[in-house]
Design an enzyme around this catalytic site. Sequence first.
Site, PDB file in Angstrom:
ATOM      1  N   HIS A  75       0.991  -1.210   0.015  1.00 29.63           N
ATOM      2  CA  HIS A  75      -0.117  -0.121  -0.056  1.00 29.63           C
ATOM      3  C   HIS A  75       0.965   1.106   0.049  1.00 29.63           C
ATOM      4  O   HIS A  75       0.389   2.325   0.785  1.00 29.63           O
ATOM      5  CB  HIS A  75      -0.975   0.016   1.131  1.00 29.63           C
ATOM      6  CG  HIS A  75      -1.963  -1.133   1.140  1.00 29.63           C
ATOM      7  ND1 HIS A  75      -3.140  -1.188   0.409  1.00 29.63           N
ATOM      8  CD2 HIS A  75      -1.892  -2.469   1.900  1.00 29.63           C
ATOM      9  CE1 HIS A  75      -3.701  -2.209   0.617  1.00 29.63           C
ATOM     10  NE2 HIS A  75      -2.878  -3.004   1.553  1.00 29.63           N
ATOM     11  N   ASN A 148     -10.223  -3.302   2.101  1.00 28.36           N
ATOM     12  CA  ASN A 148      -9.975  -3.098   0.526  1.00 28.36           C
ATOM     13  C   ASN A 148     -11.107  -2.804  -0.342  1.00 28.36           C
ATOM     14  O   ASN A 148     -12.316  -2.917   0.234  1.00 28.36           O
ATOM     15  CB  ASN A 148      -9.219  -4.441   0.088  1.00 28.36           C
ATOM     16  CG  ASN A 148      -7.883  -4.538   0.536  1.00 28.36           C
ATOM     17  OD1 ASN A 148      -7.175  -3.450   0.592  1.00 28.36           O
ATOM     18  ND2 ASN A 148      -7.284  -5.701   0.693  1.00 28.36           N
TER      19      ASN A 148
END
Length: 526
Positions: A75, A148
């Site tokens: 990320h 997510n």
Amino acid sequence: MADDREKSTDQMKLWKEGRGSQRPDVLTTGAGVPIGDKLNAMTAGPRGPLLVQDVVFTDEMAHFDRERIPERVVHAKGAGAFGYFEVTHDITRYSKAKVFEHVGKTTPIVVRFSTVAGEAGSPDTVRDPRGFAVKFYTDEGNWDLTGNNTPTFFIRDTLLSPSFIHSQKRNPQTHLKDPDMVWDFWSLRPESLHQVSFLFSDRGIPDGYRHMNGYGSHTFKLVNAQGQPVYCKFHYKTNQGIKNIPVEEADRLAATDPDYSIRDLYNAIANGNFPSWTFYIQVMTFEQAENWKWNPFDLTKVWSHKEFPLIPVGRFVLNRNPVNYFAEVEQLAFDPSNMPPGIEPSPDKMLQGRLFSYPDTHRHRLGANYLQLPVNCPYRTRVANYQRDGPMCMHDNQGGAPNYYPNSFSAPDVQPRFLESKCKVSPDVARYNSADDDNVTQVRTFFTQVLNEAERERLCQNMAGHLKGAQLFIQKRMVQNLMAVHSDYGNRVQALLDKHNAEGKKNTVHVYSRGGASAVAAASKM
């Protein structure tokens, strides 16, 4: 035309205009000492060497040398924005968390969107899951929902997490992305089939961050004021509508506008077009969990909306861009173990692993006192504990209060009403192999019932287009896994691979077989 420029492009101009008639601040060193010359180093003569006493230079350069902090392992590339969460429906029958305590209540939030596998400079439009993490600054401490844009994940056992991430990163010798690594892992771990199928569908490349849904993905536990628990999943559905980017357009944007998603989010908010999402929960009783046909804590599976319908809770709106990216996005840290009373973890193995991993990596990346950073600070409640000192302690270190517990001097004390709920666990401690826990049924439903014919065709084309880069024996293993899902799925991908492989003969390699999970074995158990 200059008047047509985007707000993100005009940021410097808008910042100056925002100052109005204010005169420029006096330039200073980091210690606040005024500076008279910022263009010329102090030297012995016009051609002479620098002087050590040039503190303007040393102050500037020493700080510059330390500007970068460790990049997130995953990320790394992301965007952030601030806003609020508003309760629109009463769910106090399920949770005593104050964030849900009454309809109309609002809570400040910050959201970070991201890609997963790429580095900080990678394009926004790659085929990759998107991180969608929300920090709620609640009255009883921060609640971090690390989600997510997919309801599932690639693995269900947290012990595989480092190996999974390594397989998606760069080859340790060539430093190149390696299809062999990616597909070798996926094909050896067929529990990944559900997430891989989602990834190579149209939703694998969302159109920016505003046009995608979000999911808490994990199973959590809600506890009400009477101490009654239920299991739950969190969903947030975009109010902008789902939009995805075709492969060709995504490739073009990766070359011409690699920061497409960051730019889109920033400009939308700057123009007053505030994105919003509707927040839902699914609820499963403990009795239902005991009798459900699958493990309700398996992150590779979803809960049926027919059996466990979505229950509306509220909405969140993003209405402010970061003032400074480093301070408010790069230093932003999410920790799934941050749960206020009324929200607790479930036995979900992936969640359990992340309860440790996330705060541990923040302490490495940002330091032991990362929760004192303004963007991470639980500013709507008073922090009172026995933690002291450490690098970059930025407040009064809790003054002269006792730094040990228990004590006799009126220092912070526990409140039994905040005890976690009781739960039963199996007494049999072992390493349980869940590799063959039906990896295909829900994937078959996704392929045959969720996707239409055109979407199925694009899924197979996208998958074969990436899988073709792997060795033939890996291709074969992956197709066998797809055949276990549905013969049409496997046959389509194989036909496309045959076409690709005919265009360029693959090198033959000799491999030793290894024990691993088998989608075929899983199918045979059904």
